[in-house]
Design a protein around this motif. Structure first.
Motif, short mmCIF file in Angstrom:
data_model
loop_
_atom_site.label_atom_id
_atom_site.label_comp_id
_atom_site.label_asym_id
_atom_site.label_seq_id
_atom_site.Cartn_x
_atom_site.Cartn_y
_atom_site.Cartn_z
N THR A 1 0.85 -1.19 0.00
CA THR A 1 0.00 0.00 0.00
C THR A 1 0.89 1.24 0.00
O THR A 1 2.10 1.15 0.21
N LEU A 2 0.27 2.38 -0.18
CA LEU A 2 1.04 3.64 -0.11
C LEU A 2 1.68 3.82 1.26
O LEU A 2 2.78 4.35 1.37
N TRP A 3 0.98 3.42 2.32
CA TRP A 3 1.51 3.63 3.67
C TRP A 3 2.81 2.88 3.89
O TRP A 3 3.61 3.28 4.72
N ASP A 4 3.04 1.84 3.11
CA ASP A 4 4.31 1.11 3.23
C ASP A 4 5.49 1.96 2.76
O ASP A 4 6.63 1.69 3.11
N MET A 5 5.22 2.99 1.96
CA MET A 5 6.27 3.78 1.35
C MET A 5 6.47 5.15 1.98
O MET A 5 7.37 5.88 1.58
N VAL A 6 5.65 5.53 2.92
CA VAL A 6 5.77 6.87 3.50
C VAL A 6 7.15 7.00 4.15
O VAL A 6 7.54 6.17 4.98
N PRO A 7 7.91 8.02 3.75
CA PRO A 7 9.24 8.20 4.35
C PRO A 7 9.16 8.35 5.86
O PRO A 7 8.19 8.90 6.39
N ALA A 8 10.18 7.87 6.54
CA ALA A 8 10.23 7.95 8.00
C ALA A 8 9.98 9.37 8.46
O ALA A 8 10.56 10.31 7.94
#
Length: 180
Positions: A166-173
């Protein structure tokens, strides 16, 4: 002068967002050098790739603004290039999707607008475990940023990478946090 100034709407650059394509002059997949060249009117840089880190990030401010007034946060992945653009709620450009203003809005109004937009197109609204609204189809995740006694929208605009579910897997720290 306010301790929490917010750039007036009339003074913000007006950029269009095209999901999976880009934001204003930025195109997903660009290199850091290409992004720097595309951001006319902004000062900033993207550090050279580091063999120890997969991601790079670039910080940009409007020409003439103090260094602490960061307007844009850009995230690059090696070898895929630009994958995430986050305009600052207080100093960043206004980003518009089909007439819907994404930056510097009251979160409840933004969520209502997004819900209506998605519903009219038969797309689902998704929520992160932390309660952030977003859309995988549009590559948008809600984030907020403090401006004194209020919070304003700070959208995280992404293009989904092959390895992410999902997109949330890619949100930068750190981008899921509330910013000051």
């Amino acid at each position: 002068m306010s301790l929490w100034p917010v750039l007036p709407e009339r003074d913000r650059e007006q950029w269009n967002y095209v999901p999976t394509v880009g934001v204003g002059p930025l195109r997903f997949g660009m290199t850091g050098d290409e992004a720097v060249a595309a951001l006319d009117g902004f000062t900033g840089y993207v550090p050279p790739p580091d063999s120890r880190a997969r991601d790079q990030n670039g910080l940009f401010r409007r020409h003439g603004d103090p260094a602490y007034e960061t307007a844009l946060y850009l995230y690059f992945d090696q070898p895929d290039g630009l994958y995430c653009v986050v305009p600052d709620a207080r100093y960043g450009p206004q980003v518009i999707l089909d007439g819907m203003r994404l930056v510097g809005q009251p979160p409840s109004q933004w969520e209502a607008d997004l819900t209506g937009y998605l519903g009219a197109r038969g797309m689902p609204l998704r929520y992160s475990p932390g309660g952030d609204a977003g859309s995988d189809e549009l590559g948008i995740i809600t984030s907020v940023q403090r401006a004194g006694d209020v919070v304003l929208t700070r959208p995280v605009l992404l293009v989904q990478r092959a390895w992410a579910y999902t997109l949330w897997d890619m949100v930068p720290a750190g981008e899921g946090d509330i910013y000051s």
